[in-house]
Design a protein around this motif. Structure first.
Motif, PDB file in Angstrom:
ATOM      1  N   SER A 136       0.852  -1.199   0.000  1.00  0.00           N
ATOM      2  CA  SER A 136       0.000   0.000   0.000  1.00  0.00           C
ATOM      3  C   SER A 136       0.883   1.242   0.000  1.00  0.00           C
ATOM      4  N   ALA A 137       0.629   2.169   0.886  1.00  0.00           N
ATOM      5  CA  ALA A 137       1.367   3.431   0.923  1.00  0.00           C
ATOM      6  C   ALA A 137       2.831   3.179   1.276  1.00  0.00           C
ATOM      7  N   PRO A 138       3.728   4.125   0.876  1.00  0.00           N
ATOM      8  CA  PRO A 138       3.442   5.401   0.195  1.00  0.00           C
ATOM      9  C   PRO A 138       3.162   5.203  -1.300  1.00  0.00           C
ATOM     10  N   PHE A 139       2.279   6.076  -1.835  1.00  0.00           N
ATOM     11  CA  PHE A 139       1.859   5.969  -3.227  1.00  0.00           C
ATOM     12  C   PHE A 139       2.720   6.892  -4.112  1.00  0.00           C
ATOM     13  N   HIS A 140       2.746   6.540  -5.383  1.00  0.00           N
ATOM     14  CA  HIS A 140       3.425   7.375  -6.376  1.00  0.00           C
ATOM     15  C   HIS A 140       2.369   7.964  -7.318  1.00  0.00           C
TER      16      HIS A 140
ATOM     17  N   ILE B 291       1.581  18.065  -9.660  1.00  0.00           N
ATOM     18  CA  ILE B 291       1.409  17.354  -8.383  1.00  0.00           C
ATOM     19  C   ILE B 291       2.734  17.422  -7.628  1.00  0.00           C
ATOM     20  N   GLU B 292       2.661  17.899  -6.376  1.00  0.00           N
ATOM     21  CA  GLU B 292       3.854  17.954  -5.543  1.00  0.00           C
ATOM     22  C   GLU B 292       3.465  17.797  -4.068  1.00  0.00           C
ATOM     23  N   PRO B 293       4.187  16.951  -3.362  1.00  0.00           N
ATOM     24  CA  PRO B 293       5.167  16.000  -3.878  1.00  0.00           C
ATOM     25  C   PRO B 293       4.447  14.863  -4.591  1.00  0.00           C
ATOM     26  N   ASN B 294       5.185  14.040  -5.279  1.00  0.00           N
ATOM     27  CA  ASN B 294       4.525  12.970  -6.020  1.00  0.00           C
ATOM     28  C   ASN B 294       4.534  11.644  -5.264  1.00  0.00           C
ATOM     29  N   HIS B 295       4.998  11.661  -3.982  1.00  0.00           N
ATOM     30  CA  HIS B 295       4.969  10.462  -3.145  1.00  0.00           C
ATOM     31  C   HIS B 295       4.222  10.775  -1.845  1.00  0.00           C
TER      32      HIS B 295
ATOM     33  N   LYS C 231      -2.123   8.718 -12.739  1.00  0.00           N
ATOM     34  CA  LYS C 231      -1.794   7.330 -12.461  1.00  0.00           C
ATOM     35  C   LYS C 231      -1.237   7.252 -11.040  1.00  0.00           C
ATOM     36  N   ILE C 232      -1.902   6.418 -10.233  1.00  0.00           N
ATOM     37  CA  ILE C 232      -1.503   6.265  -8.826  1.00  0.00           C
ATOM     38  C   ILE C 232      -1.055   4.825  -8.643  1.00  0.00           C
ATOM     39  N   SER C 233       0.183   4.635  -8.169  1.00  0.00           N
ATOM     40  CA  SER C 233       0.753   3.302  -7.975  1.00  0.00           C
ATOM     41  C   SER C 233       1.099   3.107  -6.510  1.00  0.00           C
ATOM     42  N   ASP C 234       0.989   1.847  -6.022  1.00  0.00           N
ATOM     43  CA  ASP C 234       1.339   1.558  -4.627  1.00  0.00           C
ATOM     44  C   ASP C 234       2.844   1.397  -4.496  1.00  0.00           C
ATOM     45  N   ASN C 235       3.262   0.955  -3.334  1.00  0.00           N
ATOM     46  CA  ASN C 235       4.685   0.851  -3.033  1.00  0.00           C
ATOM     47  C   ASN C 235       5.389  -0.194  -3.891  1.00  0.00           C
ATOM     48  N   GLN C 236       4.618  -1.105  -4.496  1.00  0.00           N
ATOM     49  CA  GLN C 236       5.182  -2.126  -5.365  1.00  0.00           C
ATOM     50  C   GLN C 236       5.056  -1.751  -6.844  1.00  0.00           C
ATOM     51  N   GLY C 237       4.562  -0.567  -7.142  1.00  0.00           N
ATOM     52  CA  GLY C 237       4.404  -0.119  -8.513  1.00  0.00           C
ATOM     53  C   GLY C 237       3.127  -0.585  -9.178  1.00  0.00           C
ATOM     54  N   TYR C 238       2.205  -1.118  -8.398  1.00  0.00           N
ATOM     55  CA  TYR C 238       0.948  -1.623  -8.942  1.00  0.00           C
ATOM     56  C   TYR C 238      -0.086  -0.508  -8.837  1.00  0.00           C
ATOM     57  N   GLY C 239      -0.600  -0.042 -10.019  1.00  0.00           N
ATOM     58  CA  GLY C 239      -1.505   1.085  -9.975  1.00  0.00           C
ATOM     59  C   GLY C 239      -2.449   1.128 -11.148  1.00  0.00           C
ATOM     60  N   LEU C 240      -3.127   2.285 -11.286  1.00  0.00           N
ATOM     61  CA  LEU C 240      -4.182   2.444 -12.280  1.00  0.00           C
ATOM     62  C   LEU C 240      -4.306   3.919 -12.625  1.00  0.00           C
ATOM     63  N   VAL C 241      -4.650   4.201 -13.883  1.00  0.00           N
ATOM     64  CA  VAL C 241      -4.901   5.573 -14.319  1.00  0.00           C
ATOM     65  C   VAL C 241      -6.335   5.932 -13.935  1.00  0.00           C
ATOM     66  N   GLN C 242      -6.502   7.079 -13.273  1.00  0.00           N
ATOM     67  CA  GLN C 242      -7.811   7.514 -12.811  1.00  0.00           C
ATOM     68  C   GLN C 242      -8.057   8.946 -13.261  1.00  0.00           C
ATOM     69  N   LYS C 243      -9.324   9.284 -13.395  1.00  0.00           N
ATOM     70  CA  LYS C 243      -9.719  10.621 -13.811  1.00  0.00           C
ATOM     71  C   LYS C 243     -10.091  11.452 -12.597  1.00  0.00           C
ATOM     72  N   LEU C 244      -9.663  12.698 -12.606  1.00  0.00           N
ATOM     73  CA  LEU C 244      -9.968  13.640 -11.536  1.00  0.00           C
ATOM     74  C   LEU C 244     -10.664  14.851 -12.133  1.00  0.00           C
ATOM     75  N   SER C 245     -11.867  15.168 -11.652  1.00  0.00           N
ATOM     76  CA  SER C 245     -12.650  16.308 -12.115  1.00  0.00           C
ATOM     77  C   SER C 245     -12.319  17.530 -11.268  1.00  0.00           C
ATOM     78  N   ILE C 246     -12.040  18.669 -11.953  1.00  0.00           N
ATOM     79  CA  ILE C 246     -11.667  19.905 -11.257  1.00  0.00           C
ATOM     80  C   ILE C 246     -12.654  20.995 -11.652  1.00  0.00           C
ATOM     81  N   THR C 247     -13.197  21.681 -10.667  1.00  0.00           N
ATOM     82  CA  THR C 247     -14.105  22.801 -10.889  1.00  0.00           C
ATOM     83  C   THR C 247     -13.415  24.083 -10.459  1.00  0.00           C
ATOM     84  N   VAL C 248     -13.312  25.049 -11.405  1.00  0.00           N
ATOM     85  CA  VAL C 248     -12.715  26.347 -11.112  1.00  0.00           C
ATOM     86  C   VAL C 248     -13.821  27.387 -11.228  1.00  0.00           C
ATOM     87  N   CYS C 249     -14.011  28.200 -10.196  1.00  0.00           N
ATOM     88  CA  CYS C 249     -15.080  29.194 -10.218  1.00  0.00           C
ATOM     89  C   CYS C 249     -14.638  30.444  -9.481  1.00  0.00           C
TER      90      CYS C 249
END
Length: 753
Positions: free
Chosen positions: A520-524, A539-543, A565-583
């Motif tokens: 699991s953590a720390p994530f990359h 993104i900062e920091p990236n870990h 893309k968020i990967s666990d401590n073993q490099g196992y991860g997945l690309v995910q979408k993040l929605s951002i609202t600016v107003c």
């Protein structure tokens, strides 16, 4: 006292002489005659001459007598002959009232002048006319029969009205009589002045006398006659434990079954000669040889029997019988006293016995031995060990052997044939062979299951023997699941918001992984940028578990979507979408908060129709407002240097869309997209489905059944979705150009055009 009175008389006479000196008449010197005595209660005859006052006189004198006994109380007792000076006694005087009489005698001449004054003291002689009187005519007290001789019984007191300095006023105490008269007790009195302490010799015995009546006599020491009086002392004897209890036998089965408790085993009978119901009669039992606390014994308050009860289960395989000894005592300690020799002086020679006293012979209770037999019964099978712990990796293959359970039957006289039965297994993860006791994996185990507590999963297994009635043993199988890296880090929230600003802004994003370290953590964190997002986000920091999403360059108000893309401590991860609202937070502080909540309870068709109608109404309102908006424009002449005023930030359409309308359009577009995405998922097959793992180890929704009619509906929904999106896109393109904001805030002047 006599000396003090004499001094007073001398002082009085001196005062009289001094007073007479003022008369300048010669008088004789005053003098005191000898004292007279009168015996109290003298019978007479009266009057009689007590004595004569003789004065040296050469002329005629007349005598006058005054004072106590004459002119003062007791009046009329004494008188004096006026011419001869004889003192006469006329009646009795009581010593207890008047112990002395002080008188004054005057001798006067023929001119009635005082010639001489004399003081006369008459002492009343006491006679023995009072008997000693007790303070109380009746005394009563209580003693235990176990009280040792020489113990104080009670104290009496008396007084005598006669002169205490004479034998008439002193007295002595004696024991006049004792009822009943027994050979085991003698009472005597020790005197101190007017008080007497009553004691006894020997041994009190409740069985011989329950009560003594002692007559106490007080006699004075008068010379001529001795007077006396009596008082009665009642001594009550209370029964004490002077008879030992004895166990005479027992009743009851005298045997128990193994694993049996709370059952009466024996009743022990007791005899005691003390008074029934008294503490000296009530039995108190003690067990000897009961170190394991298998038994307890209590006293039946009605029959005085001892009730032996088993309170802890016994095992026939460990012992077939149990020997215990029982002793019985009374609630009061035992005491025995016997007179050996009577003596005239001092205390008697007695023999005493006691179970607790430091004196006399120590008496130990005699133990009573009983044997309790233990009967064999059918014992349940026993798991060895009762709790078995097993370690296995999660996701192990079905059929993997976990363990083979071991069971023994402790019975000696019963068979040991039994079979296994699975008990509690919440998700049916294991199977148990009923004959061999082999435990195998029946279902893929997931350490992240809510049924797992701290990586452990428990299963209850029973072993049932074939005896009648059958007995059941219980065993526990604790399965420790070793973690595998079968989960990827996922965003806690897939939507964040920021305020519109020219400065660099940031927000937090957090991911979680259900696996344990080191899976699991720390994530990359890795930001996947396209051409449009290039250089805008970082993104900062990236870990770490929580990182910062930083907006580096200014962006317009609106909605953005980035890929991370968020990967666990073993490099196992997945690309995910993040929605951002600016107003713009300056005009509306809470503008970045979502203002809608999906309502899944409504039907899909109704929601789509309502959303479509809402969009049409909003578009019509927007077009109407744009047409009715009055344009305000200041045109300049061709003179160079003049500025042209616009009601927008840059040349183009001057239609001002109200901020409320623009916000509603954006929300409606987002709602519409969410509705169609939900219906595309829910109607892609069946309303029921299950999660499965794909080749990327991601848990995705997979339909169990597929309906042909539902497929046609989904296709129709997809066509409607595409059509509506095209209409909305076309309308929005007409309202604003690319990367130009809607007119959702008031125009303002810039420093440089």
């Amino acid at each position: 006292m006599r000396t003090i009175i004499t001094m007073i008389i001398i002082l009085f006479m001196t005062c009289v002489v001094a007073d007479s000196a003022h008369t300048k008449i010669r008088q004789k010197r005053a003098w005191i005659i000898d004292s007279f005595t009168i015996e109290e209660e003298c019978p007479g005859p009266f009057p009689y001459i007590l004595g004569t006052v003789n004065l040296e006189k050469k002329f005629w004198l007349r005598y006058i007598l005054g004072g106590s006994g004459a002119t003062m109380n007791p009046k009329g007792v004494l008188s004096v002959n006026d011419y001869t000076g004889e003192v006469l006694v006329h009646k009795k005087v009581d010593y207890e009232e008047f112990k002395k009489l002080l008188l004054r005698l005057e001798a006067r001449d023929k001119n009635d002048r005082v010639d001489t004054r004399l003081g006369i003291e008459i002492k009343i002689l006491d006679i023995n006319d009072h008997a000693p009187a007790f303070s109380n005519k009746y005394y009563e007290t209580t003693l235990n029969e176990s009280v040792s001789q020489g113990e104080l019984v009670t104290t009496v007191s008396a007084s005598d009205g006669d002169d205490p300095t004479t034998p008439n006023g002193t007295f002595r105490f004696t024991v006049a009589s004792v009822t009943p008269k027994t050979d085991n007790v003698e009472f005597y009195i020790s005197q101190n002045n007017n008080t007497g302490s009553v004691y006894f010799k020997g041994c009190l015995d409740y069985e011989k006398a329950k009560k003594y009546t002692v007559l106490i006599k007080a006699t004075d020491n008068g010379d001529k006659v001795q007077l006396s009086s009596t008082s009665t002392l009642v001594l009550n004897i209370t029964d004490q434990n002077n008879h030992l209890p004895e166990i005479t036998g027992h009743t009851g089965p005298g045997k128990i079954k193994e694993r049996e408790s709370g059952v009466e085993v024996l009743r022990l009978q007791v005899t005691d000669k003390d008074r029934q119901g008294s503490p000296a009669w009530k039995a108190k039992f003690t067990l000897i040889g009961n170190q394991e606390n298998y038994f307890k014994i209590q006293t039946d308050p009605k029959t005085n029997e001892g009730i032996l009860t088993v309170i802890k289960a016994m095992d026939y395989e460990e012992q077939t019988s149990k020997n215990v000894s029982i002793i019985v005592e009374n609630e009061e300690p035992y005491f025995f006293c016997k007179v050996k020799t009577r003596t005239s002086q001092g205390l008697w020679d007695v023999e005493t016995r006691s179970t607790r006293s430091r004196t006399g012979v120590l008496i130990l209770p005699k133990p009573y031995l009983v044997t309790i037999a233990v009967e064999d019964v059918n014992d349940p099978p026993e798991f060895v060990p009762p709790v078995r712990k097993i370690m296995i990796k999660e996701n192990s293959l079905v059929g993997t052997l976990l363990d083979t359970l071991t069971v023994i039957d402790p019975d000696k006289t019963y068979g040991n044939s039994f079979h296994f039965v699975k008990g509690k297994d919440k998700d049916n993860w294991v199977s148990v062979d009923s004959k061999t006791g082999q435990v195998s994996v029946a279902k893929v185990m997931d350490r992240e299951s809510p049924l797992v507590n701290h990586s452990t999963y428990s299963v209850i297994v029973y072993a049932v023997n074939k005896a009648q009635p059958p007995q059941t043993g219980t065993g526990t199988l604790v399965i420790y699941l070793a973690d595998e890296n079968d989960n990827v880090p996922l965003l806690v929230e897939d939507a964040v918001s920021m305020c519109l600003s020219d400065e660099k802004t940031m927000t937090n994003i957090t991911a979680v992984d259900l696996d344990l370290p080191p899976y699991s953590a720390p994530f990359h964190y890795e930001l996947l940028e396209d051409d449009q997002m290039q250089g805008k986000w970082k993104i900062e920091p990236n870990h770490g578990t929580t990182v910062n999403l930083v907006r580096e360059t200014p962006v317009y108000a609106g909605h953005y979507e980035i890929k991370i893309k968020i990967s666990d401590n073993q490099g196992y991860g997945l690309v995910q979408k993040l929605s951002i609202t600016v107003c713009d937070c300056s005009s509306k502080p809470n503008c970045h908060v979502r203002s809608f909540i999906s309502q899944p309870s409504l039907s899909s068709s109704v929601i789509m129709i309502l959303a479509f109608l809402l969009l049409l109404v909003i578009l019509l309102m927007t077009l109407t407002l744009c047409k009715k908006q009055k344009k305000t424009m200041i045109l300049s002449d061709d003179t160079p240097g003049n500025l042209i005023m616009y009601n927008i930030e840059m040349p183009g359409t001057d239609c001002k869309v109200p901020s409320e309308t623009a916000h509603l359009i954006q929300s409606s577009v987002k709602m519409s997209n969410g509705i169609f995405r939900q219906h595309s998922m829910l109607h892609n097959g069946s309303t029921r489905g299950s999660y499965r793992q794909n080749k990327y180890d991601m848990k995705v929704f997979s339909p169990r059944t597929t309906s042909e009619s539902m497929s046609r509906n989904c296709a129709a929904l997809y066509i409607n979705d595409t059509y509506i999106k095209k209409i909305l896109s076309k309308r929005l393109d007409q309202l604003q150009t690319l990367e130009v904001e809607l007119c959702d805030y008031e125009p303002h002047c810039y420093a440089n055009e």
